[in-house]
Design a protein around this motif. Structure first.
Motif, short mmCIF file in Angstrom:
data_model
loop_
_atom_site.label_atom_id
_atom_site.label_comp_id
_atom_site.label_asym_id
_atom_site.label_seq_id
_atom_site.Cartn_x
_atom_site.Cartn_y
_atom_site.Cartn_z
N GLY A 33 0.81 -1.14 0.01
CA GLY A 33 0.07 -0.15 0.08
C GLY A 33 0.92 1.23 -0.09
O GLY A 33 1.95 1.27 0.76
N MET A 34 0.53 2.21 -0.78
CA MET A 34 1.22 3.60 -0.73
C MET A 34 0.61 4.67 -0.06
O MET A 34 -0.72 4.81 -0.19
CB MET A 34 1.62 3.95 -2.29
N GLY A 35 1.30 5.69 0.38
CA GLY A 35 0.64 6.81 0.74
C GLY A 35 1.37 8.14 0.68
O GLY A 35 2.63 7.94 0.04
N TRP A 36 0.72 9.12 0.54
CA TRP A 36 1.30 10.55 0.77
C TRP A 36 1.17 11.15 1.74
O TRP A 36 -0.08 11.16 2.30
CB TRP A 36 0.80 11.25 -0.51
N PHE A 37 2.12 11.83 2.44
CA PHE A 37 2.21 12.50 3.60
C PHE A 37 2.52 14.04 3.37
O PHE A 37 3.27 14.28 2.31
CB PHE A 37 2.76 11.96 4.76
N ARG A 38 2.51 14.84 4.23
CA ARG A 38 3.05 16.20 4.12
C ARG A 38 3.42 16.74 5.44
O ARG A 38 2.63 16.48 6.34
CB ARG A 38 2.34 17.11 3.27
N CYS A 96 6.09 10.53 -0.16
CA CYS A 96 5.65 9.11 -0.44
C CYS A 96 6.10 8.40 0.63
O CYS A 96 7.49 8.07 1.03
CB CYS A 96 5.66 8.80 -1.77
N ALA A 97 5.24 7.23 0.88
CA ALA A 97 5.79 6.28 1.55
C ALA A 97 5.15 4.54 1.16
O ALA A 97 3.82 4.68 0.44
CB ALA A 97 5.47 6.62 3.23
N ALA A 98 5.64 3.73 1.74
CA ALA A 98 5.21 2.31 1.30
C ALA A 98 4.80 1.68 2.71
O ALA A 98 5.67 1.88 3.59
CB ALA A 98 6.18 1.32 0.62
N THR A 99 3.78 0.94 2.75
CA THR A 99 3.35 0.08 3.77
C THR A 99 3.20 -1.13 3.42
O THR A 99 2.56 -1.63 2.22
CB THR A 99 2.06 0.69 4.62
N SER A 100 3.22 -2.23 4.25
CA SER A 100 2.93 -3.65 4.16
C SER A 100 1.42 -3.93 4.35
O SER A 100 1.00 -5.01 3.89
CB SER A 100 3.79 -4.40 5.09
N LEU A 101 0.89 -2.95 4.82
CA LEU A 101 -0.78 -3.14 4.99
C LEU A 101 -1.24 -2.80 3.61
O LEU A 101 -0.61 -2.25 2.64
CB LEU A 101 -1.27 -2.09 6.06
N ALA A 103 -3.37 -0.49 2.98
CA ALA A 103 -3.34 0.93 2.77
C ALA A 103 -3.45 1.38 4.42
O ALA A 103 -3.81 0.73 5.09
CB ALA A 103 -4.43 1.40 2.07
N SER A 104 -3.07 2.60 4.38
CA SER A 104 -2.89 3.24 5.82
C SER A 104 -2.94 4.58 5.79
O SER A 104 -2.37 5.23 5.13
CB SER A 104 -1.98 2.45 6.85
N MET A 105 -3.74 5.15 6.94
CA MET A 105 -3.55 6.58 7.00
C MET A 105 -2.71 6.85 8.24
O MET A 105 -2.19 7.95 8.63
CB MET A 105 -4.95 6.91 7.45
N ASN A 106 -2.16 6.10 8.93
CA ASN A 106 -1.27 6.14 9.96
C ASN A 106 0.36 5.85 9.60
O ASN A 106 0.43 4.83 9.04
CB ASN A 106 -1.53 4.79 11.06
N GLU A 107 1.01 7.18 9.96
CA GLU A 107 2.11 6.96 9.40
C GLU A 107 3.07 5.85 9.93
O GLU A 107 4.43 5.42 9.34
CB GLU A 107 2.99 8.37 9.39
N GLN A 108 2.80 5.69 11.23
CA GLN A 108 3.64 4.48 11.84
C GLN A 108 3.66 3.19 11.15
O GLN A 108 4.43 2.42 11.58
CB GLN A 108 3.26 4.31 13.39
N SER A 109 2.63 3.06 10.44
CA SER A 109 2.38 1.83 9.56
C SER A 109 3.37 1.47 8.39
O SER A 109 3.63 0.52 7.72
CB SER A 109 1.00 1.82 9.10
N TYR A 110 4.13 2.89 7.90
CA TYR A 110 4.73 2.80 6.76
C TYR A 110 6.48 2.59 6.97
O TYR A 110 6.79 3.00 8.01
CB TYR A 110 4.63 4.17 6.26
N HIS A 111 7.06 1.73 6.16
CA HIS A 111 8.29 1.21 6.68
C HIS A 111 9.49 2.05 5.65
O HIS A 111 10.60 1.82 5.83
CB HIS A 111 8.42 -0.27 6.51
#
Length: 123
Positions: A33-38, A96-101, A103-111
């Motif tokens: 799963g991928m995410g964008w944060f700012r 941008c960040a990648a998670t093994s979940l 998808a996630s809204m929690n930045e702690q989930s991203y590795h």
């Protein structure tokens, strides 16, 4: 793990549009799963958008819903963030960040995280 490199950040006027891209290395991109944060100056990093590994599910922060669109191309190992109707309060470094979940809204989930790209919206 996956290496991520963002691009596309620049100075843009309020009301304008900008597309950010995140290029991923590695053969397992389609599993993440991928995410964008700012992160704006003086503020904590915040969630912007996330997309599931197959692109079938997305979720946005209320502040960007209806203006930003996250998408991904697993064949090209890229994830993009299309930003429309930009506001000065969108000014931030975007990550941008990648998670093994899925998808996630929690930045702690991203590795895995990219180095960030600066977006500045002038009024």
């Amino acid at each position: 793990q996956v290496q991520l490199v963002e691009s596309g950040g620049e100075l843009v006027q309020a009301g304008g549009s900008l597309g950010l891209s995140c290029a991923a290395s590695g053969r397992s991109f389609h599993n993440y799963g991928m995410g964008w944060f700012r992160q704006a100056p003086g503020k904590e990093r915040e969630f912007v958008a996330t997309i599931s590994w197959d692109g079938g599910w997305t979720h946005y922060a209320d502040s960007v819903k209806g203006r930003f669109t996250i998408s991904r191309d697993n064949a090209e190992n890229t994830v993009t963030l299309q930003m429309n109707s930009l506001k000065p309060e969108d000014t931030a470094v975007y990550y941008c960040a990648a998670t093994s979940l899925v998808a996630s809204m929690n930045e702690q989930s991203y590795h895995s995280w990219g180095q960030g790209t600066q977006v500045t919206v002038s009024s």
